[in-house]
Design an enzyme around this catalytic site. Sequence first.
Site, PDB file in Angstrom:
ATOM      1  N   CYS A   2       0.969  -1.167   0.346  1.00 45.72           N
ATOM      2  CA  CYS A   2       0.148   0.143   0.202  1.00 45.72           C
ATOM      3  C   CYS A   2       0.589   1.111   0.245  1.00 45.72           C
ATOM      4  O   CYS A   2       2.026   1.184  -0.464  1.00 45.72           O
ATOM      5  CB  CYS A   2      -0.831  -0.091   1.191  1.00 45.72           C
ATOM      6  N   ARG A  50      -4.437   1.327  -0.465  1.00 47.76           N
ATOM      7  CA  ARG A  50      -4.796   0.249  -0.339  1.00 47.76           C
ATOM      8  C   ARG A  50      -4.662  -0.676  -2.103  1.00 47.76           C
ATOM      9  O   ARG A  50      -4.944  -0.725  -2.721  1.00 47.76           O
ATOM     10  CB  ARG A  50      -6.311  -0.695   0.265  1.00 47.76           C
ATOM     11  N   ILE A  53      -3.946  -7.679  -1.125  1.00 48.41           N
ATOM     12  CA  ILE A  53      -3.453  -9.382  -1.743  1.00 48.41           C
ATOM     13  C   ILE A  53      -4.275  -9.616  -0.415  1.00 48.41           C
ATOM     14  O   ILE A  53      -4.293 -10.755  -1.308  1.00 48.41           O
ATOM     15  CB  ILE A  53      -1.938  -8.437  -0.821  1.00 48.41           C
ATOM     16  N   GLY A  77       2.303  -2.782   3.584  1.00 52.00           N
ATOM     17  CA  GLY A  77       3.742  -3.852   3.394  1.00 52.00           C
ATOM     18  C   GLY A  77       3.079  -5.476   3.622  1.00 52.00           C
ATOM     19  O   GLY A  77       1.829  -5.603   3.742  1.00 52.00           O
ATOM     20  N   GLU A  78       3.237  -6.819   3.750  1.00 49.26           N
ATOM     21  CA  GLU A  78       2.851  -7.893   4.032  1.00 49.26           C
ATOM     22  C   GLU A  78       3.984  -8.839   5.091  1.00 49.26           C
ATOM     23  O   GLU A  78       4.938  -8.772   5.574  1.00 49.26           O
ATOM     24  CB  GLU A  78       2.945  -8.301   2.896  1.00 49.26           C
ATOM     25  N   SER A 365      10.619 -12.026  -6.620  1.00 49.10           N
ATOM     26  CA  SER A 365      12.089 -11.998  -7.231  1.00 49.10           C
ATOM     27  C   SER A 365      13.204 -12.354  -6.399  1.00 49.10           C
ATOM     28  O   SER A 365      13.015 -12.537  -5.463  1.00 49.10           O
ATOM     29  CB  SER A 365      12.187 -10.516  -7.111  1.00 49.10           C
TER      30      SER A 365
END
Length: 633
Positions: A2, A50, A53, A77-78, A365
């Site tokens: 976000c 937002r 996810i 973030g996560e 990645s």
Amino acid sequence: MCGITGIFAFNLVGKFNKIQITNATMAIQKRGPDFQDIYIDEWVGLGHRRLSIIDTTSVAHQPMWDESKRYCIVFNGEIFNYQELRRELERKGYTFFSHSDTEVLLKLYIDQKEKCLNKLNGFFSFCIYDKAEQTFFVARDRFGIKPLLYLFDEDKFLFSSEMKSLLQYGIEKNIDYNSLYTYLQLNYIPAPDSIFLNVKKLMPGHYMMVSRQNIDIQSYYQIPYNRDEAERNPISYKDAQAKLMQLLEASVQRRLVADVPLGAFLSGGIDSSVITALASKHKPDLHTFSIGFRDEKFFDETNYARLVAKHFKTEHTVFSLTNSDLYTHVNAVLDYIDEPFADSSALAVYILSKETRKHATVALSGDGADEMLAGYNKHAAFNRIIHKGVKEKLVGSFHSLWKALPQSRNSSLANKARQLARFSEGMKLSSKDRYWRWASYADKDETLAMLHPDLRINRWLSEFVPRRKSILQNIPDQESINDILLTDMQLVLPNDMLTKVDLMSMANGLEVRVPFLDYEVVNFIFSLPGEFKINGQYRKRILQDAFRDVLPAQLYNRPKKGFEVPLLKWFRNEMKSLIVDDLLSEQFIQAQGIFDYREIEKLKQQLFSSNPGDVHARIWGLIVFQSWWKKIM
């Protein structure tokens, strides 16, 4: 993933800036295209954009409050271990109204305050507002995967994910000439500094507690590296390979959790191929994405990417581009950059992210492996000097010859002369000076000469020396390869590589996850001896050997290539008028009063000569700065 922003006003003057919270939130809409909301009370404003996810329902929207309405969070973030943390909190009696990692983070903070950071496995920047205590708790992840900029003065505290958002509050735009001086060498500005004197970046692995007219910044994480202990580590090379494979697989598994389509970048190099191998093992329908350059066959790795995709049976998409396709996106990249940042490979990352976003919302990645495991040319050069013999001494003795030869990245012979000149120059320097020189596109004298004579004696430049000293503090007089890698993790990775990926992916509403930067993986890698990572034959030695029986054999023993774009060709053709008649014209330079036009003219002459060397990178740095100046100042 976000975008976040906020303000804590300390007085009536500060409260005046609060009216801009909506504009500041709108400015980062590309980071979060799915939803926007703000919270405002007498002294505080919080804004959130937002990108949904995990738990994509409205109950997970932010700003998010706990049930008591005392604590409010905005989070970018996560948290990959959020389900495990949730179960721990439930055992303590906490209840949950959503299935989001945001709510878990909020309640973990309520339970453990700043100690919660040590339990988080993920990447993040966030702010938690304690309405009762009238405080902000602001934190950034261990390695700087997510950005956090802030401004603190007697009237207010501001923060945001991006500079363009902070600018909406009407902040003063006073150039920090130390930052400009650093930028002209590195092509980026290292944290904690920014291009503006009053704007700072929260360092990776740090948090701050903000109360009325007071700010306290603390470190909660540093890479646990001890040079002597790493070199004496009793673990065998074979056991270390097995442990690395185990940790990487666990990291990839954690990063496969999403309620939206997820894929992986696949360049055809070792790093992204390892991530693809591990992800496909747990996600049989994995979609992989590659970018190819039809006009630049030397840098095109799509054949290797297709080979890996076929080997692991992924659904593979190749975006094959011409130089014209690349050039078409130059303006889009320049428009999005809100602080001078001139890693030209950002253009390729921008296009890869844009095309990937048409198929997925999350991409894995391979970033981080080169910095930890010695994947760059400079690491091989450092290793040669650390273990130098007759050959290296001979190369060093011919420095004048290499310097006299034509140098360019446009042909193999001229590029070799360029590399030999840089290597032989580095041999003559101290370990710290050698690192800085090889990290830079221009030395200190060349950089100083570029500035307007009035700025060469400017008092701001006196602060550059302590900044440089701080960056190089972990490099001793006799460096080891691990010392160099640690400095890369603190300088190059967060300020160049991760900034590039965050900016370009977020410009397209794409979340990029980096399994190599799981802190358990990083901690383990920095416990290993340097010889496990590089020797006379291999870079990223342990990674290559660990996955030798997993990856296709054709990936081994071939030259490393990178995301490069044909700047020199563009500058001499399509962009020539922009350079000569606009951004680097004498009229603009003289009116601007920042650069010495005589030095800029020398760079332009070198650009169009038969011996351009690395001047295209310096010209790109100037183009980015001038474009930014016209847009922002």
